[in-house]
Design an enzyme around this catalytic site. Structure first.
Site, PDB file in Angstrom:
ATOM      1  N   HIS A 135       0.852  -1.195   0.000  1.00 34.67           N
ATOM      2  CA  HIS A 135       0.000   0.000   0.000  1.00 34.67           C
ATOM      3  C   HIS A 135       0.888   1.246   0.000  1.00 34.67           C
ATOM      4  O   HIS A 135       2.074   1.171   0.305  1.00 34.67           O
ATOM      5  CB  HIS A 135      -0.893   0.040   1.247  1.00 34.67           C
ATOM      6  CG  HIS A 135      -2.123  -0.797   1.116  1.00 34.67           C
ATOM      7  ND1 HIS A 135      -2.133  -2.139   1.412  1.00 34.67           N
ATOM      8  CD2 HIS A 135      -3.381  -0.483   0.701  1.00 34.67           C
ATOM      9  CE1 HIS A 135      -3.358  -2.616   1.202  1.00 34.67           C
ATOM     10  NE2 HIS A 135      -4.129  -1.640   0.759  1.00 34.67           N
ATOM     11  N   LYS A 139      -0.529   4.899   4.541  1.00 34.09           N
ATOM     12  CA  LYS A 139      -1.395   3.951   5.261  1.00 34.09           C
ATOM     13  C   LYS A 139      -0.843   3.718   6.661  1.00 34.09           C
ATOM     14  O   LYS A 139       0.326   3.392   6.839  1.00 34.09           O
ATOM     15  CB  LYS A 139      -1.498   2.629   4.486  1.00 34.09           C
ATOM     16  CG  LYS A 139      -2.459   1.655   5.134  1.00 34.09           C
ATOM     17  CD  LYS A 139      -2.862   0.550   4.187  1.00 34.09           C
ATOM     18  CE  LYS A 139      -3.770  -0.461   4.860  1.00 34.09           C
ATOM     19  NZ  LYS A 139      -5.031   0.101   5.369  1.00 34.09           N
TER      20      LYS A 139
HETATM   21  N1  LIG Z   1     -12.604  -0.424   3.303  1.00 36.80           N
HETATM   22  C1  LIG Z   1     -12.036   0.019   2.183  1.00 36.80           C
HETATM   23  O1  LIG Z   1     -12.412  -0.358   1.051  1.00 36.80           O
HETATM   24  C2  LIG Z   1     -10.947   1.061   2.270  1.00 36.80           C
HETATM   25  C3  LIG Z   1     -10.366   1.618   1.130  1.00 36.80           C
HETATM   26  C4  LIG Z   1      -9.422   2.628   1.295  1.00 36.80           C
HETATM   27  C5  LIG Z   1      -9.071   3.051   2.561  1.00 36.80           C
HETATM   28  N2  LIG Z   1      -9.624   2.452   3.646  1.00 36.80           N
HETATM   29  C6  LIG Z   1      -9.339   2.888   5.019  1.00 36.80           C
HETATM   30  O2  LIG Z   1     -10.096   4.075   5.249  1.00 36.80           O
HETATM   31  C7  LIG Z   1      -9.401   4.910   6.180  1.00 36.80           C
HETATM   32  C8  LIG Z   1      -9.210   6.298   5.566  1.00 36.80           C
HETATM   33  O3  LIG Z   1      -8.407   6.189   4.397  1.00 36.80           O
HETATM   34  P1  LIG Z   1      -7.971   7.484   3.568  1.00 36.80           P
HETATM   35  O4  LIG Z   1      -7.058   6.960   2.505  1.00 36.80           O
HETATM   36  O5  LIG Z   1      -9.157   8.301   3.195  1.00 36.80           O
HETATM   37  O6  LIG Z   1      -7.111   8.213   4.711  1.00 36.80           O
HETATM   38  P2  LIG Z   1      -6.794   9.759   4.865  1.00 36.80           P
HETATM   39  O7  LIG Z   1      -6.531  10.374   3.530  1.00 36.80           O
HETATM   40  O8  LIG Z   1      -5.760   9.880   5.946  1.00 36.80           O
HETATM   41  O9  LIG Z   1      -8.173  10.360   5.377  1.00 36.80           O
HETATM   42  C9  LIG Z   1      -8.678  10.211   6.681  1.00 36.80           C
HETATM   43  C10 LIG Z   1      -9.371  11.527   6.986  1.00 36.80           C
HETATM   44  O10 LIG Z   1     -10.140  11.422   8.177  1.00 36.80           O
HETATM   45  C11 LIG Z   1      -9.831  12.568   8.981  1.00 36.80           C
HETATM   46  N3  LIG Z   1     -10.129  12.274  10.380  1.00 36.80           N
HETATM   47  C12 LIG Z   1      -9.317  11.744  11.315  1.00 36.80           C
HETATM   48  N4  LIG Z   1      -9.970  11.636  12.486  1.00 36.80           N
HETATM   49  C13 LIG Z   1     -11.219  12.113  12.287  1.00 36.80           C
HETATM   50  C14 LIG Z   1     -12.366  12.260  13.114  1.00 36.80           C
HETATM   51  N5  LIG Z   1     -12.354  11.912  14.408  1.00 36.80           N
HETATM   52  N6  LIG Z   1     -13.493  12.766  12.570  1.00 36.80           N
HETATM   53  C15 LIG Z   1     -13.526  13.115  11.276  1.00 36.80           C
HETATM   54  N7  LIG Z   1     -12.472  13.007  10.435  1.00 36.80           N
HETATM   55  C16 LIG Z   1     -11.325  12.512  10.947  1.00 36.80           C
HETATM   56  C17 LIG Z   1      -8.391  12.824   8.705  1.00 36.80           C
HETATM   57  O11 LIG Z   1      -7.992  14.102   9.098  1.00 36.80           O
HETATM   58  P3  LIG Z   1      -6.419  14.351   9.471  1.00 36.80           P
HETATM   59  O12 LIG Z   1      -5.626  13.950   8.263  1.00 36.80           O
HETATM   60  O13 LIG Z   1      -6.391  15.797   9.781  1.00 36.80           O
HETATM   61  O14 LIG Z   1      -6.161  13.455  10.641  1.00 36.80           O
HETATM   62  C18 LIG Z   1      -8.346  12.641   7.196  1.00 36.80           C
HETATM   63  O15 LIG Z   1      -8.785  13.782   6.507  1.00 36.80           O
HETATM   64  C19 LIG Z   1      -8.110   4.154   6.515  1.00 36.80           C
HETATM   65  O16 LIG Z   1      -8.335   3.370   7.677  1.00 36.80           O
HETATM   66  C20 LIG Z   1      -7.907   3.248   5.314  1.00 36.80           C
HETATM   67  O17 LIG Z   1      -7.148   2.080   5.633  1.00 36.80           O
HETATM   68  C21 LIG Z   1     -10.553   1.481   3.525  1.00 36.80           C
END
Ligand SMILES: NC(=O)c1ccc[n+]([C@@H]2O[C@H](COP(=O)([O-])OP(=O)(O)OC[C@H]3O[C@@H](n4cnc5c(N)ncnc54)[C@H](OP(=O)(O)O)[C@@H]3O)[C@@H](O)[C@H]2O)c1
Length: 246
Positions: A135, A139
């Site tokens: 990844h 991540k």
């Molecule tokens: N299930 C699936 O198919 C799938 C696919 C892709 C990703 N994921 C997972 O989804 C999650 C997010 O991935 P991403 O790539 O979007 O990550 P990302 O770009 O880091 O986005 C996460 C966002 O959530 C914000 N955040 C953190 N704590 C929060 C809270 N308490 N309330 C509201 N927003 C908050 C973060 O802000 P800050 O950056 O300011 O902390 C950031 O903007 C990860 O766990 C990833 O492994 C799952």
């Protein structure tokens, strides 16, 4: 469909863009800077919430949505310890909760192929199994939730392994050995990789390998939107197997 997006990072932004192209409306966007807006009244403007944030905040976000009476689709990985509590909160509130470690339809087909292959390999003691996941470097958790689901799929079918063991590869040429009863999952972090998973069955005479390579985040976002549409009007805890009818 009216959507509340909890988390506006890479996934939240991709989901918003695809939702708007499909004619859906994002009525609430919650990120770290505007958490004060994450209230029951604001959530009730939406038909469904979609949560992609961080492992340490996912459970509380899911709780807030369910206590507000809003169905919630959660994609945040790395918080499996809290999953039973999330299901209990869903039940206590007579709510609707959807979780998938991976929302890509292709990956969910891959999960089924992985289980089938493992079933065929049970008893073929000349093969040993290992997994690799790659990844992007942002991540936070390892192994990926998808790799854990794949590992659970293998463990459910074979008698020679009792658990999985994680390894993080930080330099080239590192070799990892797990105890014979453990399934090794090797995680690598490289720039700009949306998600690659490889399951390898190796013997002294040949290798069988199955892999899934995501080309972008769109597959995850489309699957999460499909789950949101499917969840509205339902009660209970669901995953991709129910939605896809596997
Ligand atoms: N299930 C699936 O198919 C799938 C696919 C892709 C990703 N994921 C997972 O989804 C999650 C997010 O991935 P991403 O790539 O979007 O990550 P990302 O770009 O880091 O986005 C996460 C966002 O959530 C914000 N955040 C953190 N704590 C929060 C809270 N308490 N309330 C509201 N927003 C908050 C973060 O802000 P800050 O950056 O300011 O902390 C950031 O903007 C990860 O766990 C990833 O492994 C799952």
């Amino acid at each position: 469909m009216k959507i509340a997006l909890i988390g506006f990072g890479k996934m939240g932004k991709t989901i918003k863009s695809l939702a708007e192209q499909a004619g859906d409306e994002v009525v609430l966007t919650i990120d770290v800077e505007n958490k004060a807006h994450f209230t029951a009244d604001n959530l009730r403007l939406a038909d469904v919430a979609i949560e992609f944030t961080r492992p340490e905040t996912a459970l509380e976000n899911v709780r807030t949505c369910l206590e507000a009476g809003i169905p919630v689709v959660c994609g945040t990985t790395g918080w499996l310890d809290g999953m039973e509590e999330a299901k209990a909160i869903c039940e206590a509130n007579n709510g609707a909760f959807f979780y998938a470690s991976n929302y890509s339809v292709g990956v969910n087909i891959f999960f089924a192929v992985n289980r089938y292959l493992a079933m065929l390999m049970d008893g073929q003691r000349q093969y040993d199994v290992r997994m690799e996941e790659v990844h992007h470097t942002q991540k936070l958790d390892y192994p990926s939730g998808t790799a854990i689901t794949l590992a659970q799929g293998v463990l459910s079918q074979i008698s020679t392994k009792t658990d999985w063991q994680k390894f993080l590869q930080t330099t080239d040429n590192q070799q990892f050995e797990a105890a014979p009863n453990l399934l090794p999952i090797i995680s690598k972090r490289e720039e700009n990789v949306p998600g690659t998973h490889v399951v390898t069955w190796h013997s002294s005479v040949d290798t069988i390998e199955i892999s899934h390579v995501a080309h972008s985040r769109e597959g995850f976002a489309k699957g999460a939107l499909a789950a949101a549409r499917w969840l509205v009007g339902k009660r209970g805890c669901f995953g991709m197997e129910e939605m896809l009818g596997f």
